[in-house]
Design an enzyme around this catalytic site. Structure first.
Site, PDB file in Angstrom:
ATOM      1  N   ASP A 144       0.818  -1.216   0.000  1.00  0.00           N
ATOM      2  CA  ASP A 144       0.000   0.000   0.000  1.00  0.00           C
ATOM      3  C   ASP A 144       0.851   1.266   0.000  1.00  0.00           C
ATOM      4  O   ASP A 144       2.002   1.262   0.409  1.00  0.00           O
ATOM      5  CB  ASP A 144      -0.910   0.015   1.219  1.00  0.00           C
ATOM      6  N   GLU A 145       0.234   2.335  -0.461  1.00  0.00           N
ATOM      7  CA  GLU A 145       0.747   3.701  -0.336  1.00  0.00           C
ATOM      8  C   GLU A 145       2.197   3.866  -0.797  1.00  0.00           C
ATOM      9  O   GLU A 145       3.006   4.522  -0.143  1.00  0.00           O
ATOM     10  CB  GLU A 145       0.595   4.185   1.114  1.00  0.00           C
ATOM     11  N   VAL A 146       2.517   3.270  -1.927  1.00  0.00           N
ATOM     12  CA  VAL A 146       3.832   3.513  -2.530  1.00  0.00           C
ATOM     13  C   VAL A 146       3.813   4.925  -3.106  1.00  0.00           C
ATOM     14  O   VAL A 146       2.966   5.257  -3.939  1.00  0.00           O
ATOM     15  CB  VAL A 146       4.148   2.474  -3.610  1.00  0.00           C
TER      16      VAL A 146
ATOM     17  N   ASP B 154      -4.530  -1.200  -3.124  1.00  0.00           N
ATOM     18  CA  ASP B 154      -4.060  -0.036  -3.877  1.00  0.00           C
ATOM     19  C   ASP B 154      -2.760  -0.306  -4.616  1.00  0.00           C
ATOM     20  O   ASP B 154      -2.317   0.534  -5.408  1.00  0.00           O
ATOM     21  CB  ASP B 154      -3.938   1.217  -3.002  1.00  0.00           C
TER      22      ASP B 154
END
EC number: 3.2.1.52
Length: 838
Positions: A519-521, A571
């Site tokens: 997530d959230e790269v 995501d």
């Protein structure tokens, strides 16, 4: 209303010539944080003032000091507006430093300086405030630490408004009263008493007296379940029962290991006047035991339970909860407590978020550097340090910011979970959120290089040392993403899974699933990495999105090689190309109402990915119960109370209207163009999962306040049959939910709060609803079965105060709260004698 709160940190540190005192408990500098307003300029920044005051007898020097602190998570401060005499610098994450400029003249005794803090995010709750202030003084090249007295200004109710466009109504006594009026107290049937609601309950004639139970009848195949039941009877009824292989007494509980149907979690429970029989496979027996446990008498109830026949099985195979222990830690005892509650309410997956940028909580034999670097937060002493976050201060606090599970701890957790039918899914968050892993492997490499072990030094490194890419993660880190272009990164992931496999094998529990984050790269990662430019060319990867897809496919193959299923946050697919659903399950979390992402989970399921619905708008427990300034938690995804979770329709998200976090609603009609589940997609919705992120948590009590009673609503939606029937209109669905909620709220108010209290768990009892009408106070409660008590504001409100039964004349100011049978109470509400009648 809170007006001031001071944190005293008792450190044996002398400030010498900086601020003179040799008293370890005397604070010569005070810090006061005061939120002033939100949305104050065209950047929509919030504005707070930080007052630094010298209350000692010696001047605060004009130089040679720095003040460190943590601002609200996931925010940035406007460094240009801080003031004329100081500078502010973001170090990394939420960690900031204030230093004096040349114009700063020092602070004499009694003097103060005000620092302006403009934050690119609203501040509406006490849990939003800046924390963890400490000074570092330079005394002849040696650092000396000092933690000042800290206080903060009160937040008025109107400060809960984020901006002029924020029309979401703040909950008040009057609003609660009108909502609570829809509820009525009922007599609970056998079915009503069981959470989650069973598939089928038929009450029969007679009563069973539990005090007469002397034996549990179990063969060699049901010994583990028998021991669990024996433990529960002892802890609940305070009576000893023996486990036998043949009936020898008139009243016994029989455990029969036999499948009820094709569902291995199904069970039947038959209660008769002369005994109880539970039938099921290994897992089904445990759930039958939990149902029986739920019917056992609580405080104030007699020993007789209604005879009945119960047949039950779950709706979803995956009934999960994610606990983040990386941002802030939870002790082994706290985790075991959670597992017991999860087991009771028939939840079966603990998604264990063990690592992040701010903490690494599991000791792995092969990589001792991971806990060395990441198990505690402290003032940075070298390039590998894990910096203070979320107010942890210069040394951190054991059991909150500092802590980790030893191998023995983790094995105990696994075995405790297994006895309760719970699979523990470990998460190591990569490629983003990996700052600690990156630094630990750098430390390992440096040490091996000093031993001239160059090959070993490079085996597990996670970064391209020549990468000059610039990025900032959601949490503000600029160095937290491993490099997918280095084979050593994949060596690390492979070895990591092997380490977990080894621990699980030692526990006698198979490692079935490994969660590897995803997530959230951050945008901008790897763009200026020489290694990645060469790697992408060699592998015909046209852009960073294709590189992300390559990474996901490769780690899925590594997991498959290790005979484990891979789970990721969904995501990772938002900006990746070429991925495949093979050996991959996704947690679909990003569905904030009105954001345009509401159907992402359904899209993934329709594409053939196995999906766990983990919707932020309904299933993130760290979202505050309400918008009130006193209610702790976040709100970036929504406000999330128990009723909101109960309203959640995992396979019919667009069948009803939904509140928007800035006010108003998004209607069913407006959602009609969203992608719904196909027949294929429905088969790929494997379950639902709640989540508790820990940024605002300072221990077990904070966690449990946000856990309970929310967990009960999650369990209801995960286990029980769908509320929605074929052809239902929106009105019919809403009416059914309202009717079901009345029963559910009664079960919590009459029984479940008392159960949690008997287990010494903390939980949120909601404030009462109240109005003033014709000069009298009328009050009610959101969970029928709780008791409303009151007294004047000049007296102490406790379990001995008067019980509210009818409207109270408002001749002087009153305080009211809801109480359970153990004397625990909800937030006190003050009704002023000057309050006007409606």
């Amino acid at each position: 209303m809170k007006t001031q709160f001071i944190f005293f940190y008792l450190l044996l540190i002398s400030l010498a010539s900086c601020v003179g005192t040799k008293e370890s408990n005397k604070k010569d500098i005070t810090i006061h944080w005061k939120q002033q307003a939100n949305d104050v300029n065209d950047k929509h920044e919030s504005f707070a003032e930080l007052t630094i005051k010298n209350v000692g007898s010696t001047q605060l020097n004009k130089s040679n000091w720095a003040l460190y602190f943590n601002n609200k998570p996931c925010t940035q401060l406007d460094v240009a507006k801080v003031g004329a005499d100081v500078s502010i610098e973001r170090i990394n994450g939420d960690f900031f430093k204030i230093t004096p400029k040349k114009s700063f003249k020092g602070l004499n005794s009694g003097d103060s300086i005000v620092v302006s803090l403009y934050t690119n995010s609203p501040v509406i709750k006490y849990t939003d405030r800046a924390l963890g202030f400490y000074f570092v003084f330079d005394k002849n090249g040696k650092e000396e630490f000092y933690e000042p007295a800290y206080s903060y200004g009160s937040l008025s109710p109107e400060m809960a408004q984020m901006s002029t466009s924020d029309t979401y109504v703040v909950e008040t006594n009057e609003i609660r009263y009108e909502e609570n009026k829809q509820l009525s107290k009922i007599t609970l049937s056998t079915e009503d008493k069981i959470i989650p609601t069973p598939l089928s309950v038929t009450e029969t004639k007679g009563q069973f007296d539990v005090s007469n139970v002397k034996e549990i009848v179990a063969d060699k195949n049901t010994q583990p379940q028998a021991k669990l039941l024996q433990e529960y009877i002892k802890s609940t009824l305070h009576q000893e029962v023996t486990i036998v292989d043949k009936v020898s007494s008139a009243v016994a509980i029989q455990l029969i290991n036999k499948e009820v149907n094709a569902n291995t979690e199904a069970y039947s429970l038959t209660i008769q006047a002369n005994g109880i029989k539970i039938i099921g496979s290994d897992k089904g027996l445990v759930y039958g035991i939990q149902t029986l446990r739920g019917l056992l008498p609580l405080k104030g109830e007699d020993n007789s339970i209604q005879c009945a026949k119960i047949v039950d099985q779950p709706r979803f195979e995956y009934r999960g909860f994610m606990l983040d222990v990386a941002r802030n830690f939870q002790t082994k005892k706290s985790v075991l407590n959670l597992l017991d509650v999860m087991g009771f309410y028939k939840m079966n997956k603990l998604h264990f978020h063990l690592t992040d940028d701010e903490g690494w909580r599991i000791d792995l034999k092969k990589f001792p550097e991971l806990v060395e670097v990441g198990s505690s937060r402290k003032h940075p002493t070298d390039k590998f340090s894990t910096i203070p976050s979320y107010g942890s201060g210069p040394r951190g606090t054991e059991g909150i910011s500092n802590g980790y599970y030893t191998r023995a701890d983790y094995i105990e957790i696994l075995q405790y979970a297994k006895a309760r039918n719970i699979e523990v899914i470990p998460e190591v968050d990569v490629p983003g959120h990996a700052r600690i892993a990156i630094n630990a492997m750098r430390l390992r490499s440096d040490r091996l290089k000093t031993q001239e072990k160059v090959k070993e030094a490079n085996e597990f490194t996670l970064d391209d040392p020549e990468d000059v890419s610039e990025y900032s993660s959601v949490q503000g880190f600029n160095d937290n993403t491993i490099c997918p272009c280095e084979n050593s990164s994949y060596n690390f992931i492979d070895a990591l899974i092997g380490e977990f496999n080894d621990i699980y094998t030692a526990a006698g529990v198979p490692l079935e699933t490994m969660h590897l984050g995803g997530d959230e790269v951050a945008h901008g990662v790897w763009e200026n990495s020489p290694s990645c430019k060469e790697f992408m060319k060699e592998n015909n990867l046209e852009d960073i999105e294709a590189l992300k897809g390559y990474y996901a496919l490769r780690i899925a193959k590594i997991a498959k090689k290790n005979n484990v299923k891979l789970q990721l946050w969904d995501d990772i697919l938002h900006h990746a190309k070429g991925m495949s659903p093979d050996n991959l399950t996704l947690n679909a979390w990003d569905n904030t109402w009105g954001a345009g992402t509401e159907d992402f989970g359904y899209k993934r399921a329709n594409e053939g990915y196995n999906v766990i619905m983990t919707s932020v708008s309904s299933l993130y427990f760290d979202m505050a119960y309400t918008k009130e300034v006193d209610e702790p938690g976040f709100y970036w995804g929504d406000y999330n109370n128990t009723r909101n979770i109960f309203n959640y329709l995992p396979t019919h998200l667009f069948s009803t209207d939904h509140k928007l976090k800035l006010g108003g609603i998004i209607t069913k009609e407006e959602l009609s163009k969203k992608e719904t589940l196909t027949a294929k997609g429905l088969k790929h919705i494997k379950g639902i999962q709640g989540a508790l992120w820990s940024e605002t948590l300072k221990g077990q009590q904070d966690a449990e306040y946000l856990l309970y009673p929310k967990m009960l609503a999650l369990a209801e939606r995960a286990w029980s049959t769908s509320v929605v029937k074929a052809g239902d209109s929106k009105t019919k669905i809403e009416n059914r939910i309202n009717q079901d909620w009345n029963t559910f709220a009664n079960a919590i108010g009459q029984r479940e709060f008392n159960r949690l209290a008997s287990w010494n768990r903390h939980y949120r009892i909601p404030p009462v609803g109240a109005i003033v009408k014709d000069g009298k106070v009328e009050a009610n409660i959101g969970f029928p079965g709780l008791t409303v008590r009151y007294t004047t504001t000049s007296d102490t409100l406790d379990e001995n105060s008067k019980i509210y039964t009818t409207a109270i004349p408002l001749t002087e100011s009153l305080q009211l709260a809801a109480f359970d049978k153990y004397g625990n109470k909800g937030r006190i509400q003050i009704i002023s004698s000057s309050k006007k009648s409606i």
